[in-house]
Scaffold this active site. Structure first.
Site, mmCIF file in Angstrom:
data_model
loop_
_atom_site.group_PDB
_atom_site.id
_atom_site.type_symbol
_atom_site.label_atom_id
_atom_site.label_comp_id
_atom_site.label_asym_id
_atom_site.label_seq_id
_atom_site.Cartn_x
_atom_site.Cartn_y
_atom_site.Cartn_z
ATOM 1 N N ASN B 212 0.835 -1.195 0.000
ATOM 2 C CA ASN B 212 0.000 0.000 0.000
ATOM 3 C C ASN B 212 0.879 1.259 0.000
ATOM 4 O OD1 ASN B 212 1.006 0.301 2.584
ATOM 5 N ND2 ASN B 212 -0.836 -0.486 3.576
ATOM 6 N N SER B 237 -2.318 -0.193 -9.575
ATOM 7 C CA SER B 237 -2.242 -1.041 -10.757
ATOM 8 C C SER B 237 -3.107 -0.490 -11.891
ATOM 9 C CB SER B 237 -2.688 -2.456 -10.378
ATOM 10 O OG SER B 237 -2.351 -3.361 -11.402
ATOM 11 N N GLN B 259 -8.922 -5.601 -13.645
ATOM 12 C CA GLN B 259 -8.059 -4.517 -13.181
ATOM 13 C C GLN B 259 -8.756 -3.689 -12.115
ATOM 14 O OE1 GLN B 259 -4.901 -4.391 -14.134
ATOM 15 N NE2 GLN B 259 -4.869 -3.080 -12.351
ATOM 16 N N HIS B 262 -8.847 -4.486 -8.294
ATOM 17 C CA HIS B 262 -7.633 -4.431 -7.464
ATOM 18 C C HIS B 262 -7.767 -3.454 -6.304
ATOM 19 C CE1 HIS B 262 -4.438 -7.046 -8.674
ATOM 20 N NE2 HIS B 262 -4.651 -6.803 -9.946
ATOM 21 N N GLU B 326 1.188 -0.371 -17.308
ATOM 22 C CA GLU B 326 1.765 -1.533 -16.622
ATOM 23 C C GLU B 326 1.411 -2.809 -17.394
ATOM 24 O OE1 GLU B 326 -0.197 -2.263 -12.943
ATOM 25 O OE2 GLU B 326 1.329 -3.664 -12.198
ATOM 26 N N HIS B 327 0.110 -2.971 -17.676
ATOM 27 C CA HIS B 327 -0.358 -4.116 -18.451
ATOM 28 C C HIS B 327 -0.957 -3.594 -19.758
ATOM 29 C CE1 HIS B 327 -0.961 -5.281 -14.137
ATOM 30 N NE2 HIS B 327 -0.332 -6.362 -14.536
ATOM 31 N N ASP B 360 -0.806 -12.697 -14.319
ATOM 32 C CA ASP B 360 -0.845 -12.358 -12.894
ATOM 33 C C ASP B 360 -0.508 -13.582 -12.037
ATOM 34 O OD1 ASP B 360 -1.591 -9.770 -13.388
ATOM 35 O OD2 ASP B 360 -3.740 -10.132 -13.120
ATOM 36 N N GLU B 414 42.492 14.564 -19.901
ATOM 37 C CA GLU B 414 41.594 14.832 -18.768
ATOM 38 C C GLU B 414 42.381 15.328 -17.550
ATOM 39 O OE1 GLU B 414 38.787 11.686 -17.965
ATOM 40 O OE2 GLU B 414 37.793 11.929 -19.910
ATOM 41 N N HIS B 419 46.536 8.423 -13.505
ATOM 42 C CA HIS B 419 45.902 7.420 -14.367
ATOM 43 C C HIS B 419 46.853 7.042 -15.506
ATOM 44 C CE1 HIS B 419 42.216 8.448 -12.259
ATOM 45 N NE2 HIS B 419 41.536 7.564 -12.954
#
Lengths: 430, 430
Positions: B212, B237, B259, B262, B326-327, B360, B414, B419
């Protein structure tokens, strides 16, 4: 100079203390970064011009350098530098091209086919630092995979030089990559511009690139307050060298100093099975340090740095895995015996002839790597960082007949009846 | 009921408004989550027990369920549920096992060999929600790749049920995965426990799992204040269905409702080339909604939901890519014509017989996916989420002779002389 420890004498608490870094939460600069972000969000280009005046001491008429100007700047650099950049470009390209993945369809049950396909992140922002040092290498490390991935819009921000432009090296890299614009914005304000967009600078989906504490703080803030992603959190650079009696103290010292010169907060750690190697390496560090242009920076970094004497390479690896170094150098002819034991590291350099510098510039691996023990959970930047892997599935008539009842039962036990029904209506209609 | 739009009538600003979601920054709950985190950080197990009393109304003597109790609980569930969970387990395992990558050594220049090796993230934390619904499916989706990756320590937290235990489904999944302990902690306090560690609950390197708003806020906070990584930001979702005249309105309605059930903040979007399909689907939604156990939740979600009439599938895909669902369900027999045009989506369901429910639960793909337009820059959870890809390189004598001068030039421009020197000392000593 570097502190010296004996692994055997260290308690668990001592080790936890030694492997701790990046403890400055940056709260001191958080407020000022929040103000910068708010300014850019509210005043856009005007804010960027004001910040360029304030932080970079330049008056900008326009916030980018275009194709023509870049071409001219690129022409002016010496041929041998062009050749060196081109070699690095080709190696980086070759290595990152090998990271493309092919589609592999898996029939998980009869009639149920699943696979993944890569899609480029459409709009990416590359931050190329340009304050104390201008970093064409970083531009290569971020630009090459962005191009291979096929990102549609590649927004490049780099702080303006004193003359209100970018330097020829950056311009030459832009040309190699086919990038026609460099935006003149640095620091937290560049990050804010790419997260929110301004009249000149497009909003992007993901921001890449190293930077000072302000840049890092800005990236952290936009990651948690906008839907802009970032490559990874970043802290001061670091190296851990594991060396045994087969190592060359001259090389070890050079590698430690290469790390130390990055910044006063860099850290170099030498873990060795040989007390004599440690002693000789420290002597060499003093000798080489004396003639370095950036010796003040490096000397400061060495005060954060230390050596650890261990019994054997396994013990060395145990310490290294707890430390989780950004760069790990195995300065031993016996590297093949221990590479499998590495669990946490950003990038690993094997044997006595493989300096970190090679990976920093030109061998082909990426130099954008997880610092501050983030190597426990993050990978360095790669082609993967510029794509999403989207899952696909197709279910046939026999597939839904076969798998449907399973889905119905699972939806039922979770109390999600509409989920169940999406299967039921199909089973009833075929 | 769902709002209806015509794509042609929408301005750019209208579209931006339509694709916007998750605008609640959650500042209202930020303070309380910060307090919870501070409590757990300071008082550890005691804080967790107090929160269990306060939020879950249970008195916990110990903060976990061990192997024996899990075995007993698992035995009690019906055989057909065991079979369904086992089928899902096998499919998810098969698909995620196909994501392992083999070592591929690339000789980028003569004598310069570079490759990547995967290493498991050692300590991972899986959050399995268990408030309004207990989610064994989420445990499978996170536990299976964690096991395949070879994570050494898999810490599983789930809120205690009213009887101070976990349910049999969760116990059965634990058994399948060979996980011997479930920690009884939920919400923001579980996230805090895994980020900081308590006497009972080990600290982890990366936290996975949906939850949540409190869980999500806690993940966001620990990501930016500790060195604990998270899988991805999470919001409500959502599904986007693209349907043409070949679609079945009964199936489309069922998918939209799956959906919508949910949560009241879920969103279902139908984009169709057919006005008649939209009309029939909405009629079906009303019909199917009436008999749903969770119809109040679903009805609320439908007020956030809408349909968009488009001219053709390309226009549909244009809207979908801007939305970045999402889907994504392609409810059309012509799905093969448009899959290449997908740029932004979490998981895609192809054709009229491929319900989202399958993914799912049981087809094998992962259901932990980017919401709230994060599909523009994030992939869903996969085996990749549980490993680091570490780069390795080995340079031979001919390699350093060949590549060394290039590195020297690049380090020089640089201004990083140490280096450069790390190469020079090697070239002088071979």
């Amino acid at each position: 100079m570097m502190r010296q420890y004996n692994f055997k004498a260290l308690s668990k608490a001592d080790i936890n203390q030694l492997i701790l870094r990046n403890t400055d939460s940056g709260n001191a600069i958080r407020e000022s970064v929040l103000n910068i972000i708010e300014e850019v969000k509210t005043h856009g280009d005007d804010a960027l011009k004001n910040f360029a005046q304030k932080f970079d001491q330049v008056d900008l008429q326009q916030l980018y350098i275009g194709k023509e100007a870049l071409t001219k700047l690129a022409e002016e650099i010496p041929q041998q530098v062009k050749d060196a950049i081109t070699t690095a470009y080709q190696n980086i390209k070759k290595f990152h091209e090998s990271q493309t993945s092919s589609k592999q369809v898996i029939e998980t049950s009869i009639g149920v086919n699943c696979w993944r396909e890569s899609r480029a992140i459409e709009r990416v922002g590359l931050y190329i630092p340009g304050g104390s040092a201008v970093l064409p290498s970083t531009f290569l490390m971020l630009g090459v995979p962005a191009k291979i991935a096929g990102c549609k819009e590649i927004v490049v921000c780099s702080p303006p030089q004193k003359n209100g432009s970018v330097n020829g090296y950056i311009a030459f890299v832009a040309q190699l990559l086919g990038i026609e614009k460099i935006y003149l914005a640095g620091g937290a304000q560049a990050v804010a511009a790419m997260a929110y967009g301004t009249a000149s600078i497009p909003k992007v989906d993901k921001i890449f690139g190293p930077g000072n504490q302000f840049v890092t703080m800005a990236k952290t803030i936009v990651q948690s307050t906008t839907n802009t992603a970032i490559d990874m959190p970043a802290g001061p650079s670091e190296v851990l060298v594991i060396a045994d009696e087969t190592a060359n103290p001259v090389f070890v010292a050079a590698d430690l100093l290469a790390q130390a010169e990055h910044g006063p907060d860099s850290q170099a750690v030498l873990v060795s099975t040989s007390a004599s190697l440690i002693e000789k390496s420290l002597e060499e560090v003093s000798k080489q340090l004396a003639v370095l242009p950036r010796k003040e920076v490096a000397a400061k970094a060495l005060t954060n740095s230390y050596t650890v004497l261990v019994d054997d390479l396994e013990e060395a690896m145990d310490f290294s895995n707890q430390y989780a170094p950004e760069h790990l150098i195995l300065a031993t002819d016996n590297w093949q015996l221990i590479t499998d034991k590495i669990t946490n590291a950003g990038s690993v350099f094997l044997g006595n002839l493989t300096p970190e510098s090679a990976g920093d510039y030109a061998s082909g691996t990426n130099h954008t790597l997880p610092t501050s023990a983030y190597a426990r959970s993050y990978s360095g930047v790669s082609l993967d960082s510029f794509v999403k892997k989207i899952t696909f599935q197709h279910i046939s008539e026999s597939g839904i007949k076969n798998l449907g009842p399973t889905v119905e039962i699972l939806a039922e036990i979770e109390g999600l009846h509409a989920h169940k029904n999406a299967v039921t209506v199909r089973l009833e209609n075929i």
